[in-house]
Design an enzyme around this catalytic site. Sequence first.
Site, PDB file in Angstrom:
ATOM      1  N   CYS A 278     -47.462  22.257  90.714  1.00 27.10           N
ATOM      2  CA  CYS A 278     -47.236  22.938  89.438  1.00 27.10           C
ATOM      3  C   CYS A 278     -45.846  22.526  88.947  1.00 27.10           C
ATOM      4  O   CYS A 278     -44.826  22.967  89.496  1.00 27.10           O
ATOM      5  CB  CYS A 278     -47.341  24.454  89.617  1.00 27.10           C
ATOM      6  N   ASP A 360     -51.448  23.834  81.971  1.00 27.50           N
ATOM      7  CA  ASP A 360     -51.085  25.185  82.396  1.00 27.50           C
ATOM      8  C   ASP A 360     -50.303  25.853  81.276  1.00 27.50           C
ATOM      9  O   ASP A 360     -49.356  25.277  80.760  1.00 27.50           O
ATOM     10  CB  ASP A 360     -50.236  25.094  83.659  1.00 27.50           C
ATOM     11  N   HIS A 361     -50.693  27.007  80.929  1.00 30.79           N
ATOM     12  CA  HIS A 361     -50.055  27.806  79.873  1.00 30.79           C
ATOM     13  C   HIS A 361     -50.005  26.999  78.575  1.00 30.79           C
ATOM     14  O   HIS A 361     -50.170  25.798  78.564  1.00 30.79           O
ATOM     15  CB  HIS A 361     -48.646  28.263  80.267  1.00 30.79           C
ATOM     16  N   TYR A 377     -52.328  31.896  78.339  1.00 27.79           N
ATOM     17  CA  TYR A 377     -53.693  31.377  78.403  1.00 27.79           C
ATOM     18  C   TYR A 377     -54.355  31.360  77.026  1.00 27.79           C
ATOM     19  O   TYR A 377     -55.456  31.857  76.830  1.00 27.79           O
ATOM     20  CB  TYR A 377     -54.494  32.137  79.462  1.00 27.79           C
TER      21      TYR A 377
HETATM   22  C1  DNO Z   1     -50.006  31.444  86.578  1.00 24.34           C
HETATM   23  C2  DNO Z   1     -50.753  30.839  87.672  1.00 24.34           C
HETATM   24  C3  DNO Z   1     -50.636  31.616  88.967  1.00 24.34           C
HETATM   25  C4  DNO Z   1     -51.549  31.005  90.024  1.00 24.34           C
HETATM   26  C5  DNO Z   1     -51.455  31.690  91.355  1.00 24.34           C
HETATM   27  C6  DNO Z   1     -52.238  30.932  92.387  1.00 24.34           C
HETATM   28  O1  DNO Z   1     -50.215  31.136  85.453  1.00 24.34           O
HETATM   29  O2  DNO Z   1     -50.362  29.536  87.859  1.00 24.34           O
HETATM   30  O3  DNO Z   1     -51.002  32.931  88.738  1.00 24.34           O
HETATM   31  O4  DNO Z   1     -52.864  31.103  89.609  1.00 24.34           O
HETATM   32  O5  DNO Z   1     -50.155  31.814  91.772  1.00 24.34           O
HETATM   33  O6  DNO Z   1     -52.441  31.741  93.480  1.00 24.34           O
END
Ligand code: DNO
Length: 405
Positions: A278, A360-361, A377
Amino acid sequence: MLQSWRWFGPNDPVSLREIRQAGVTDVVSSLHHLACGDDWPEQEISARVRTIAWDEEREQPSGLRWGMVESLPVHEDIKTRSGNYQHYIDVYRNNVRKLGAQGVRAICYNFMPVLDWARTDLYITQADGSTISGCNIDAFVAFDLFELRRPDAEKDYAPWAIASAQQFYDGLTEQARAQLRSCILLGLPGTVENLDPPTFLRLLQRYRHIDAEQLRSNLYDFLNAIMPDCEAAGVRMCIHPDDPSYPVFGIPRILSRAEDVQRLFQAVPSPNSGLTLCTGSFGSCIHNDPAQMFEQFAERVYFVHFRNVTHVPGKEGSFYESNHLFGSVDMPRAMKALITEEERRKAAGVLEWGIPVRPDHGKLMDGDKDSGAYPGYSRTGRMIGLAELRGLEVGLRHAMGLDLG
Ligand code: DNO
């Protein structure tokens, strides 16, 4: 990259059809209605597999599949290795086997005590009117000292940090303080519950005698206990980094830096134990270079969250989530690491599935503001992110003389 997308299930405001139409092939999902530590019934797993893979309306395959679970949360008893931890490990092992039997290839999880990801502001308005989330280090410290009043919290901070937090807190209206409380304690997407300050404090207390070394050893014990099941079921565990990747509320952190990842892979050498790279979480720590970490750990990266953060100059720990391509993370270099690894796996004949990447996001734009989308999201913001990442991938592949993927 396998284009993937996090979908929260039938109540998600973004439909599977829209996700497919955005170019996604791999849906990332979980049985969010079940509690942490629950046994996942086979029928519910197969129902979710079918919901994702079958387009009811058109009565044909949807073109989507469910190979990635995010998350299968780890119970606090396992993290603290106390209470009913043995029972919860057995449940986890069983769930892994059931998921593997139904085609799930990987599971994203984390080992962060009490809180999953944490932010101090979920709706920072940008110049264009869209909103994004971020962390203000003064707000974290102020919340800890003046709202939560965690015993001995002041020992965790330098005097200048306390002074700066005090000044910040004094400048907040009562309404802003209430907002800060609910932001930190709110169950963010993927987290288990909303907490109130006394419950949060009580949960933190469970870690009073657990330092980072103990927590690490609890993680390794957990993974070593479930690895035989993961191997038999063909399921890979992908740990998600601490978010943010620095200590908050005295919580021990064990997956924030490159040496943490290295130690994990030494302690649990099975290839079925890997990483969710990430870029945003690792990028929240100014001492990390997430693109370099991608290169370093490429062989064990089975899942990718691409997002960017911009550090606030002179305020270590403060950042806001920025456009996917621009910010403190060198996204072209991270994408290049991904492509290089995919090509390596292809040449070695070990790219059975591909590497799922989810945007992501994403920023929350006007049209999405009343859609009920969770912070981060969003529909449009994430779709822009996905489109930009796809463009970056194609451009790089072209420049590298590779097929366009
Ligand atoms: C946030 C996500 C986290 C992720 C958890 C995995 O946006 O990246 O909540 O899903 O940490 O366990």
